[in-house]
Design a protein around this motif. Structure first.
Motif, PDB file in Angstrom:
ATOM      1  N   THR A 116       0.839  -1.194   0.000  1.00 28.08           N
ATOM      2  CA  THR A 116       0.000   0.000   0.000  1.00 28.08           C
ATOM      3  C   THR A 116       0.875   1.245   0.000  1.00 28.08           C
TER       4      THR A 116
ATOM      5  N   PRO B   8       0.903  -3.502   5.357  1.00 29.31           N
ATOM      6  CA  PRO B   8      -0.246  -3.715   6.242  1.00 29.31           C
ATOM      7  C   PRO B   8       0.002  -4.853   7.229  1.00 29.31           C
TER       8      PRO B   8
ATOM      9  N   GLU C 201      -6.158  -6.548   4.636  1.00 29.51           N
ATOM     10  CA  GLU C 201      -5.669  -5.280   4.094  1.00 29.51           C
ATOM     11  C   GLU C 201      -4.920  -5.507   2.783  1.00 29.51           C
ATOM     12  N   GLU C 202      -4.106  -6.549   2.759  1.00 33.08           N
ATOM     13  CA  GLU C 202      -3.382  -6.893   1.539  1.00 33.08           C
ATOM     14  C   GLU C 202      -4.358  -7.174   0.397  1.00 33.08           C
TER      15      GLU C 202
ATOM     16  N   SER D   6      -5.803  -4.051  -0.909  1.00 30.37           N
ATOM     17  CA  SER D   6      -4.829  -3.167  -1.547  1.00 30.37           C
ATOM     18  C   SER D   6      -4.639  -3.466  -3.028  1.00 30.37           C
TER      19      SER D   6
ATOM     20  N   GLN E 155      -5.955  -0.690  -5.050  1.00 25.41           N
ATOM     21  CA  GLN E 155      -5.057   0.455  -5.152  1.00 25.41           C
ATOM     22  C   GLN E 155      -4.009   0.233  -6.239  1.00 25.41           C
ATOM     23  N   THR E 156      -3.508  -0.994  -6.322  1.00 28.16           N
ATOM     24  CA  THR E 156      -2.524  -1.319  -7.352  1.00 28.16           C
ATOM     25  C   THR E 156      -3.116  -1.141  -8.736  1.00 28.16           C
TER      26      THR E 156
END
Length: 368
Positions: free
Chosen positions: A215, A220, A225-226, A229, A232-233
């Motif tokens: 992130t 994280p 959370e991973e 994320s 986001q990537t």
């Protein structure tokens, strides 16, 4: 760009294909399956050193998964080995079980682009492509492969694309979205040029090991959370491709983003358009609103299927993205697999079903 997209599905596509799965993960019973496709030097290298990816955990993910092999409990072959490693069982459970006409393989093991040893990475990419052919594509014509390349070594990536492009059993070029630097950087443009020159699309599947935190805020604590994320990537990758001018320079380039969901796409498009409208003098090479490139050059896959509450909100999302830009995927044999019979919780018209479940993939991959 109008709010309602026109379906670009060939008339004959509906009759020829009913279901195309854009995300099937094959595996090996043991790493030794790769040995016949590697020179002795690299077999010795594997035995002595193993892989060396750009993260602290060798040949695994940066966070542990909640179930073994990231997979469904019923996907373990009765003959042994991990899920996705037994072709007869994959045929029976997945291809025949769901009536899949075409399945696109997305290998995730032995990440070639993530290897620090550049020559080993090139050898690994070539071996993985030969392995796909020998184990899956030659005995099963319903399966298509992905050309594995080393994006951190663009010259070698182009050479591998040129080597494989004439083999129509390969449907796309596969790149990881997490890399040393964003994919839109100009050092990667020769890869795009090669793909466009051969009429091949590029697919970015979630994952990759670029050595950076998952992130923008750092590493994280938890897998949940991973997992999140990954969106986001995908967003960072799309923005970089657009604002670096990739789609302006390669207007025929087709890129799919796989296993990152799609409900975030409309708001992301609005935000990029607003930024471009006020700061477009910084990127004069980006001649159109970002959302136009988003709709013209980029496709998404359905898994993991979005399930908003109320479900009808998904209809508006599909309308903005365009039902001609969404392709069905199962993510077999992983634990969050989507069954095509139950994936959509909203009604779809006959034309929308035909497009999402087969027609759009026909267009994207250039299937006959």
């Amino acid at each position: 760009m109008t709010e309602t997209q026109t379906l670009e599905r060939p008339v004959e596509a509906k009759a020829k294909y009913n279901l195309i799965d854009c995300d099937i993960h094959p595996s090996m019973k043991t790493p030794a399956e790769l040995h016949p496709y590697l020179a002795q030097r690299w077999k010795d290298h594997l035995a002595t050193y193993g892989g060396h990816t750009r993260q602290g955990l060798a040949e695994t993910l940066s966070h542990p998964r909640m179930v073994p092999e990231v997979s469904r409990v019923d996907s373990w072959p009765p003959t042994g080995g991990p899920p996705g490693s037994d072709l007869p069982f994959l045929r029976e459970q997945h291809l025949d079980g769901l009536g899949i006409d075409i399945g696109v393989l997305v290998p995730l093991r032995f990440n070639a682009s993530g290897q620090r040893h550049p020559d080993f990475a090139v050898a690994l990419a070539t071996a993985l492509n030969d392995w796909q052919l020998g184990k899956f594509l030659e005995p099963e014509p319903r399966l298509c492969g992905s050309i594995i390349v080393t994006q951190e070594d663009p010259a070698s990536a182009v050479a591998e694309i040129n080597r494989r492009a004439s083999d129509k059993r390969f449907a796309q070029v596969l790149l990881p979205p997490r890399s040393i630097e964003p994919l839109g950087k100009r050092r990667h443009w020769s890869i795009f040029e090669a793909a466009v020159g051969h009429g091949l699309p590029i697919s970015l599947h979630v994952g990759g090991v670029g050595g950076h935190p998952a992130t923008g805020a750092g590493w994280p604590s938890y897998y949940i959370e991973e997992h999140h994320s990954q969106v986001q990537t995908m967003q960072a990758g799309i923005a970089n491709l657009i604002f670096e001018g990739v789609f302006e320079s390669f207007p025929e380039l087709k890129v799919s983003f796989v296993e990152g969901g799609f409900s975030w796409v409309p708001a992301f498009g609005w935000r990029m358009d607003k930024a471009w409208s006020t700061m477009r003098d910084e990127v004069p090479h980006v001649k159109r609103p970002p959302s136009e490139y988003l709709r013209r050059n980029i496709w998404f896959t359905t898994q993991p299927m979005e399930e908003p509450n109320p479900a009808k909100n998904l209809t508006d999302t599909l309308k903005w993205i365009g039902t001609d830009r969404l392709m069905f995927s199962t993510d077999y044999p992983h634990w969050d697999f989507d069954d095509p019979r139950y994936a959509f919780k909203i009604p779809l018209t006959a034309a929308e079903k035909a497009a999402i479940f087969a027609g759009n993939a026909v267009n994207f991959y250039g299937l006959n």
